[in-house]
Write a protein that holds these residues in place. Structure first.
Motif, mmCIF file in Angstrom:
data_model
loop_
_atom_site.group_PDB
_atom_site.id
_atom_site.type_symbol
_atom_site.label_atom_id
_atom_site.label_comp_id
_atom_site.label_asym_id
_atom_site.label_seq_id
_atom_site.Cartn_x
_atom_site.Cartn_y
_atom_site.Cartn_z
ATOM 1 N N GLN A 74 0.821 -1.221 0.000
ATOM 2 C CA GLN A 74 0.000 0.000 0.000
ATOM 3 C C GLN A 74 0.850 1.263 0.000
ATOM 4 O O GLN A 74 0.553 2.224 -0.725
ATOM 5 C CB GLN A 74 -0.920 0.005 1.236
ATOM 6 C CG GLN A 74 -1.797 -1.223 1.364
ATOM 7 C CD GLN A 74 -1.176 -2.273 2.273
ATOM 8 O OE1 GLN A 74 0.033 -2.461 2.277
ATOM 9 N NE2 GLN A 74 -2.009 -2.967 3.038
ATOM 10 N N ILE A 105 2.486 1.993 -3.516
ATOM 11 C CA ILE A 105 1.552 2.526 -4.521
ATOM 12 C C ILE A 105 1.101 3.928 -4.134
ATOM 13 O O ILE A 105 0.985 4.815 -4.986
ATOM 14 C CB ILE A 105 0.321 1.600 -4.678
ATOM 15 C CG1 ILE A 105 0.755 0.160 -4.947
ATOM 16 C CG2 ILE A 105 -0.577 2.080 -5.814
ATOM 17 C CD1 ILE A 105 -0.387 -0.835 -4.952
ATOM 18 N N GLU A 119 3.199 6.869 -5.146
ATOM 19 C CA GLU A 119 3.127 7.244 -6.561
ATOM 20 C C GLU A 119 1.783 7.879 -6.927
ATOM 21 O O GLU A 119 1.739 8.891 -7.624
ATOM 22 C CB GLU A 119 3.347 6.007 -7.449
ATOM 23 C CG GLU A 119 4.693 5.325 -7.259
ATOM 24 C CD GLU A 119 5.860 6.186 -7.712
ATOM 25 O OE1 GLU A 119 5.642 7.182 -8.426
ATOM 26 O OE2 GLU A 119 7.011 5.862 -7.355
ATOM 27 N N ALA A 140 -4.601 5.342 -5.435
ATOM 28 C CA ALA A 140 -3.846 4.091 -5.557
ATOM 29 C C ALA A 140 -4.729 2.950 -6.039
ATOM 30 O O ALA A 140 -4.276 2.073 -6.783
ATOM 31 C CB ALA A 140 -3.210 3.737 -4.204
ATOM 32 N N SER A 194 -4.754 2.676 -9.766
ATOM 33 C CA SER A 194 -3.524 2.062 -10.278
ATOM 34 C C SER A 194 -3.605 0.543 -10.208
ATOM 35 O O SER A 194 -3.121 -0.165 -11.105
ATOM 36 C CB SER A 194 -2.317 2.552 -9.477
ATOM 37 O OG SER A 194 -2.066 3.914 -9.704
ATOM 38 N N ILE A 195 -4.220 0.023 -9.147
ATOM 39 C CA ILE A 195 -4.347 -1.428 -8.996
ATOM 40 C C ILE A 195 -5.260 -2.001 -10.085
ATOM 41 O O ILE A 195 -4.994 -3.078 -10.636
ATOM 42 C CB ILE A 195 -4.882 -1.776 -7.594
ATOM 43 C CG1 ILE A 195 -3.874 -1.329 -6.541
ATOM 44 C CG2 ILE A 195 -5.155 -3.274 -7.458
ATOM 45 C CD1 ILE A 195 -4.365 -1.455 -5.123
ATOM 46 N N SER A 222 -3.267 -2.153 -13.220
ATOM 47 C CA SER A 222 -2.338 -3.278 -13.136
ATOM 48 C C SER A 222 -3.054 -4.594 -13.424
ATOM 49 O O SER A 222 -2.504 -5.472 -14.104
ATOM 50 C CB SER A 222 -1.705 -3.322 -11.743
ATOM 51 O OG SER A 222 -0.876 -4.447 -11.598
ATOM 52 N N GLY A 242 2.020 4.035 -10.450
ATOM 53 C CA GLY A 242 1.444 3.222 -9.381
ATOM 54 C C GLY A 242 1.159 1.801 -9.847
ATOM 55 O O GLY A 242 1.429 0.836 -9.133
ATOM 56 N N LYS A 251 4.453 -0.010 -10.104
ATOM 57 C CA LYS A 251 4.927 -0.456 -8.796
ATOM 58 C C LYS A 251 4.115 -1.654 -8.293
ATOM 59 O O LYS A 251 4.654 -2.548 -7.623
ATOM 60 C CB LYS A 251 4.825 0.688 -7.783
ATOM 61 C CG LYS A 251 5.791 1.835 -8.034
ATOM 62 C CD LYS A 251 7.230 1.422 -7.770
ATOM 63 C CE LYS A 251 8.176 2.611 -7.867
ATOM 64 N NZ LYS A 251 9.578 2.242 -7.589
ATOM 65 N N THR A 252 2.826 -1.683 -8.625
ATOM 66 C CA THR A 252 1.987 -2.817 -8.235
ATOM 67 C C THR A 252 2.498 -4.105 -8.854
ATOM 68 O O THR A 252 2.477 -5.171 -8.234
ATOM 69 C CB THR A 252 0.525 -2.588 -8.668
ATOM 70 O OG1 THR A 252 0.052 -1.354 -8.140
ATOM 71 C CG2 THR A 252 -0.380 -3.716 -8.171
ATOM 72 N N THR A 308 -5.380 -2.438 0.124
ATOM 73 C CA THR A 308 -4.988 -1.058 -0.186
ATOM 74 C C THR A 308 -6.092 -0.080 0.189
ATOM 75 O O THR A 308 -5.829 0.979 0.789
ATOM 76 C CB THR A 308 -4.635 -0.916 -1.679
ATOM 77 O OG1 THR A 308 -3.571 -1.807 -2.000
ATOM 78 C CG2 THR A 308 -4.212 0.511 -2.010
#
Length: 369
Positions: free
Chosen positions: A35, A38, A41, A46, A49-50, A53, A191, A194-195, A237
């Motif tokens: 968490q 992400i 970023e 966040a 972003s997930i 991803s 983000g 990074k995930t 998250t």
């Protein structure tokens, strides 16, 4: 002939096990603190972003299944030799083996750091890594069925931990999610990038595929495994962003474990100690599969017994791990592995699928080659 047939049948796995293989390999040390990474970023966006991803993961799984379906009985190491020839294929295979060993070492160091920070601060790094490697060697010697069995049981032994997040949910501040879409497209993509470091593990599908029965159902279960991983990361998250203030989350290294501090049971004073101990069950499928796949790759390259490479690679990882003592060095190494893994697992399968498609057109898709 009969003995050969029986030997092959003894390692055949049901297609539904792909769900557990994919999910447990994607869930490891990273979920204990993803968490914060992400959030740094994408901020309160966040969760977006997930989702991005996850879309990327779904596309990669499709590409992987297309490649594997084309060759049916071959793993990635054999496919490389077939497509690129013996020498180039073995060079690519050796690079993959190095990635697997680096990934194994990053998991061992990551869990070692958690154990030292939460339970045994004075325990030497090499001692913890040695214990984990001995367990992994024992499991790999049991064969692929044992490894998949650990993955299957590990899922059910630890999945209940997610329900402990009900406690911090009661203290969430929903205003922490506003304003929505404050992050720029670049920040959202960073983000998502990074995930991807945390959800590496999809590559195990490329190595276990030949052992799976009902291959036409593999894609469905692989996608289900990826979706479950996405749902889990999304949940932890969202809870973390709502539970912590932005400033707190930026400073909390292991947000998931820290939230377990407020979980209390009548006869258990420090629940987070139990959670850290159970995290070994979560990372064990990771270490088993990576050690197994790396030794399998060396077997394909050098045509020697796999069991000897299990010991050789374990000693190599143990020696290399002893050089990492400071958290900053471990973080740099994990970031490097994540970067290499991103291009190896989330980027490489797409052009490889294109190469396979061209190969099918030019070679007529002869699967017997």
């Amino acid at each position: 002939m009969m003995n050969t047939a029986n030997k092959k049948n003894s390692v055949v796995l049901s297609a539904y096990l792909v769900f557990f293989i994919v999910h447990t390999n994607q869930t490891g040390v990273g979920i204990a603190g993803i968490q914060r990474i992400i959030f740094l970023e994408a901020g309160q966006d966040a969760w977006i972003s997930i989702i991005i991803s996850y879309i990327g993961m779904a596309v990669v799984v499709y590409a992987m299944c297309y490649i594997l379906k084309t060759f049916e009985t071959k793993d990635l190491f054999q496919i490389h030799k077939l497509l690129f020839g013996k020498w180039i294929g073995n060079i690519v295979n050796f690079i993959i083996v190095l990635y697997l060993l680096a990934g194994l070492m990053s998991i061992l160091l990551g869990y070692t750091e958690i154990v030292q920070a939460w339970i045994f601060p004075d325990l030497e790094t090499w001692a913890i890594v040695l214990i984990l490697l001995l367990i992994s060697i024992y499991g790999v010697y049991g064969g692929i069925k044992t490894i998949v069995g650990v993955s299957f049981l590990g899922f059910f032994l630890t999945i209940w931990l997610i329900f402990m997040l009900v406690v911090p949910v009661r203290y969430m501040d929903w205003t922490n999610f506003f304003p929505i879409l404050e992050a720029s497209p670049k920040e959202l993509l960073l983000g998502a990038y990074k995930t991807s470091f945390t959800v590496l593990g999809l590559e195990m599908l490329l190595f276990v595929y030949p052992y799976i029965r009902d291959k036409q159902r593999v894609h469905k279960y692989a996608q289900l495994g990826v979706f479950f991983t996405f749902a889990l990361i999304f949940a932890v998250t969202v809870v973390a962003v709502g539970y912590y203030s932005g400033e707190q989350l930026e400073k909390t290294i292991w947000a998931t474990l820290s939230m377990f501090k407020i979980v209390q049971f009548p006869n258990l004073e420090r629940f987070e100690f139990l959670a850290v101990s159970l995290w070994l069950v979560i990372i064990l499928p990771n270490t088993l599969f990576m050690l197994w796949a790396a030794s399998k790759g060396l077997k394909r390259i050098f045509n020697r017994r796999q069991k000897s490479f299990v010991i050789i690679t374990s000693v190599f990882v143990l020696i290399c791990s002893s050089f990492f003592q400071k958290r900053a060095n471990i973080n740099e190494f994990v970031d490097f592995v994540g970067l290499f893994g991103f291009y190896s697992i989330f980027v490489y399968p797409i052009p490889l699928a294109v190469i396979v498609w061209i190969w099918k057109k030019t070679k007529g898709g002869d699967k017997s080659r």
